[in-house]
Design an enzyme around this catalytic site. Structure first.
Site, PDB file in Angstrom:
ATOM      1  CD  GLU A   2     -32.498 -75.037  -3.231  1.00 45.58           C
ATOM      2  OE1 GLU A   2     -31.432 -74.411  -3.407  1.00 45.58           O
ATOM      3  OE2 GLU A   2     -32.961 -75.836  -4.050  1.00 45.58           O
ATOM      4  CD  GLU A  50     -32.973 -70.789  -6.550  1.00 46.29           C
ATOM      5  OE1 GLU A  50     -34.173 -70.431  -6.539  1.00 46.29           O
ATOM      6  OE2 GLU A  50     -32.448 -71.441  -5.629  1.00 46.29           O
TER       7      GLU A  50
HETATM    8  C1  LIG Z   1     -28.299 -73.408  -7.853  1.00 43.69           C
HETATM    9  C2  LIG Z   1     -28.465 -72.009  -7.446  1.00 43.69           C
HETATM   10  C3  LIG Z   1     -28.806 -71.684  -6.210  1.00 43.69           C
HETATM   11  C4  LIG Z   1     -28.933 -70.269  -5.749  1.00 43.69           C
HETATM   12  O1  LIG Z   1     -29.044 -70.072  -4.575  1.00 43.69           O
HETATM   13  S1  LIG Z   1     -28.874 -68.969  -6.876  1.00 43.69           S
HETATM   14  C5  LIG Z   1     -28.989 -67.496  -5.853  1.00 43.69           C
HETATM   15  C6  LIG Z   1     -30.391 -67.225  -5.393  1.00 43.69           C
HETATM   16  N1  LIG Z   1     -30.430 -65.985  -4.646  1.00 43.69           N
HETATM   17  C7  LIG Z   1     -30.716 -64.807  -5.209  1.00 43.69           C
HETATM   18  O2  LIG Z   1     -30.998 -64.702  -6.387  1.00 43.69           O
HETATM   19  C8  LIG Z   1     -30.657 -63.592  -4.314  1.00 43.69           C
HETATM   20  C9  LIG Z   1     -29.811 -62.500  -4.935  1.00 43.69           C
HETATM   21  N2  LIG Z   1     -29.767 -61.334  -4.053  1.00 43.69           N
HETATM   22  C10 LIG Z   1     -30.709 -60.377  -4.069  1.00 43.69           C
HETATM   23  O3  LIG Z   1     -31.683 -60.422  -4.793  1.00 43.69           O
HETATM   24  C11 LIG Z   1     -30.504 -59.210  -3.147  1.00 43.69           C
HETATM   25  O4  LIG Z   1     -29.162 -59.179  -2.764  1.00 43.69           O
HETATM   26  C12 LIG Z   1     -31.379 -59.278  -1.878  1.00 43.69           C
HETATM   27  C13 LIG Z   1     -32.841 -59.084  -2.278  1.00 43.69           C
HETATM   28  C14 LIG Z   1     -31.202 -60.591  -1.132  1.00 43.69           C
HETATM   29  C15 LIG Z   1     -30.948 -58.125  -0.900  1.00 43.69           C
HETATM   30  O5  LIG Z   1     -30.981 -56.897  -1.538  1.00 43.69           O
HETATM   31  P1  LIG Z   1     -30.286 -55.626  -0.821  1.00 43.69           P
HETATM   32  O6  LIG Z   1     -30.756 -55.494   0.558  1.00 43.69           O
HETATM   33  O7  LIG Z   1     -30.498 -54.480  -1.759  1.00 43.69           O
HETATM   34  O8  LIG Z   1     -28.749 -56.003  -0.739  1.00 43.69           O
HETATM   35  P2  LIG Z   1     -27.691 -56.111  -1.941  1.00 43.69           P
HETATM   36  O9  LIG Z   1     -26.957 -54.821  -2.049  1.00 43.69           O
HETATM   37  O10 LIG Z   1     -28.325 -56.630  -3.175  1.00 43.69           O
HETATM   38  O11 LIG Z   1     -26.741 -57.279  -1.371  1.00 43.69           O
HETATM   39  C16 LIG Z   1     -25.660 -57.027  -0.516  1.00 43.69           C
HETATM   40  C17 LIG Z   1     -24.397 -57.557  -1.198  1.00 43.69           C
HETATM   41  O12 LIG Z   1     -24.558 -58.970  -1.329  1.00 43.69           O
HETATM   42  C18 LIG Z   1     -24.376 -59.344  -2.692  1.00 43.69           C
HETATM   43  N3  LIG Z   1     -25.216 -60.519  -2.956  1.00 43.69           N
HETATM   44  C19 LIG Z   1     -26.456 -60.758  -2.486  1.00 43.69           C
HETATM   45  N4  LIG Z   1     -26.896 -61.951  -2.907  1.00 43.69           N
HETATM   46  C20 LIG Z   1     -25.895 -62.479  -3.660  1.00 43.69           C
HETATM   47  C21 LIG Z   1     -25.739 -63.718  -4.352  1.00 43.69           C
HETATM   48  N5  LIG Z   1     -26.710 -64.678  -4.318  1.00 43.69           N
HETATM   49  N6  LIG Z   1     -24.589 -63.934  -5.004  1.00 43.69           N
HETATM   50  C22 LIG Z   1     -23.603 -63.015  -5.013  1.00 43.69           C
HETATM   51  N7  LIG Z   1     -23.687 -61.815  -4.357  1.00 43.69           N
HETATM   52  C23 LIG Z   1     -24.823 -61.570  -3.699  1.00 43.69           C
HETATM   53  C24 LIG Z   1     -24.805 -58.123  -3.476  1.00 43.69           C
HETATM   54  O13 LIG Z   1     -24.265 -58.181  -4.769  1.00 43.69           O
HETATM   55  C25 LIG Z   1     -24.239 -57.022  -2.633  1.00 43.69           C
HETATM   56  O14 LIG Z   1     -22.842 -56.979  -2.862  1.00 43.69           O
HETATM   57  P3  LIG Z   1     -22.115 -55.583  -3.063  1.00 43.69           P
HETATM   58  O15 LIG Z   1     -22.294 -54.882  -1.709  1.00 43.69           O
HETATM   59  O16 LIG Z   1     -20.675 -55.904  -3.328  1.00 43.69           O
HETATM   60  O17 LIG Z   1     -22.775 -54.840  -4.145  1.00 43.69           O
END
Ligand SMILES: C/C=C/C(=O)SCCNC(=O)CCNC(=O)[C@H](O)C(C)(C)COP(=O)(O)OP(=O)(O)OC[C@H]1O[C@@H](n2cnc3c(N)ncnc32)[C@H](O)[C@@H]1OP(=O)(O)O
Length: 259
Positions: free
Chosen positions: A112, A132
């Protein structure tokens, strides 16, 4: 140098890098810093364009930090949404041109933020989506409109309702990104379309940008009235006189300070 964003100033484009490990996440604080920095850049007449990118190779931004929604507190959620509105609104109101340079994941509020920019340059293999609904939320930074405006309602539904994450190559094919580049080159290439604006007349650019932004909210006849008024406001001003005189004199125009 801020806490969540770094600012480089090579020439007339500013490069703003989201630097909030582990995934360049948006929090109330990082969004407030973005709003504040964009307002400062808007007031600084030495810049004509801003490129926004993510630190590291893996993430442009994975969106809002989901920890902010763990407790289910509506007041806290509204603070996040207000911060999104202020930060992305500041990008949209910026008087020059904004370019998102996407590396790695651009998901949720990350995508976004890119959609708030004028153009998107993305690296091959980058992954884009608004997933989301997978976690019981929905896009809260304008995505349900801005994605549909770019790729059409049906495709936006497919992406948002299905939580579909697409690679940059596909995003380019469907018009979600304007330029596709090799890994490692988004920032460099983003400065280039951004820099084109440096040669254009500043007030003409600002007015044209505003008209394009407003166009979807107006009927054609209302819009034509505004377009006419904006063009007339430029006529006879030093900038317009210089632009046409330079063309006729076969020389490069010299733009004065913006008004
Ligand atoms: C109004 C709302 C608006 C929004 O934006 S809601 C959020 C929308 N975004 C998401 O849903 C994305 C969530 N993240 C994921 O699905 C995955 O990540 C990815 C596919 C982007 C990457 O996966 P991989 O390469 O396996 O990395 P990883 O181990 O999941 O991420 C590295 C660290 O980053 C943290 N993290 C990633 N995205 C978020 C997030 N959106 N909020 C909080 N933490 C996040 C993880 O947990 C982890 O952390 P740790 O190394 O401590 O386990």
């Amino acid at each position: 140098m801020g806490k969540y964003l770094t600012l480089e100033r090579p020439g007339q484009s500013a490069i703003l890098t989201i630097n909030n490990p582990p995934a360049n996440l948006w929090t109330v604080d990082s969004l407030n810093e973005l709003a504040h920095t964009m307002a400062e850049l808007d007031a600084d007449r030495s810049y004509r364009s801003v490129v926004i990118t993510g630190a590291g190779e893996a993430f442009f931004s994975a969106g809002a930090d989901l920890k902010q929604f763990l407790t289910g507190d509506k007041t806290a959620a509204l603070q996040v949404l207000d911060a999104f509105a202020a930060a992305f609104g500041a990008i949209r109101r910026y008087r020059g041109v904004t370019v998102a340079a996407i590396n790695g994941y651009a998901l949720g509020g990350g995508l976004e933020g890119a959609l708030a920019c004028d153009y998107i340059v993305a690296e091959r293999g980058a992954q884009l989506g608004l997933p989301e609904a997978k976690v019981g939320l929905l896009p809260g930074g304008g995505g349900t409109k801005l994605l549909a405006d770019k790729v059409g309602i049906a495709r936006a539904k497919r992406m948002i309702l299905g939580g579909e994450i697409i690679v940059a190559e596909k995003a380019y094919e469907i018009g979600l990104v304007e330029e596709l580049v090799d890994p490692g080159f988004a920032k460099i290439v983003a400065v280039s379309p951004a820099n084109k604006v440096v040669n254009q007349a500043p007030n003409a650019v600002a007015e044209a940008r505003r008209l394009i932004e407003e166009s979807s909210q107006l009927s054609l006849s209302e819009h034509l009235q505004r377009e006419r008024a904006a063009l007339v406001s430029l006529i006879g001003e030093p900038e317009q006189m210089e632009g046409v005189a330079a063309f006729m004199g076969k020389r490069t125009p010299k733009w004065a300070e913006e008004s």
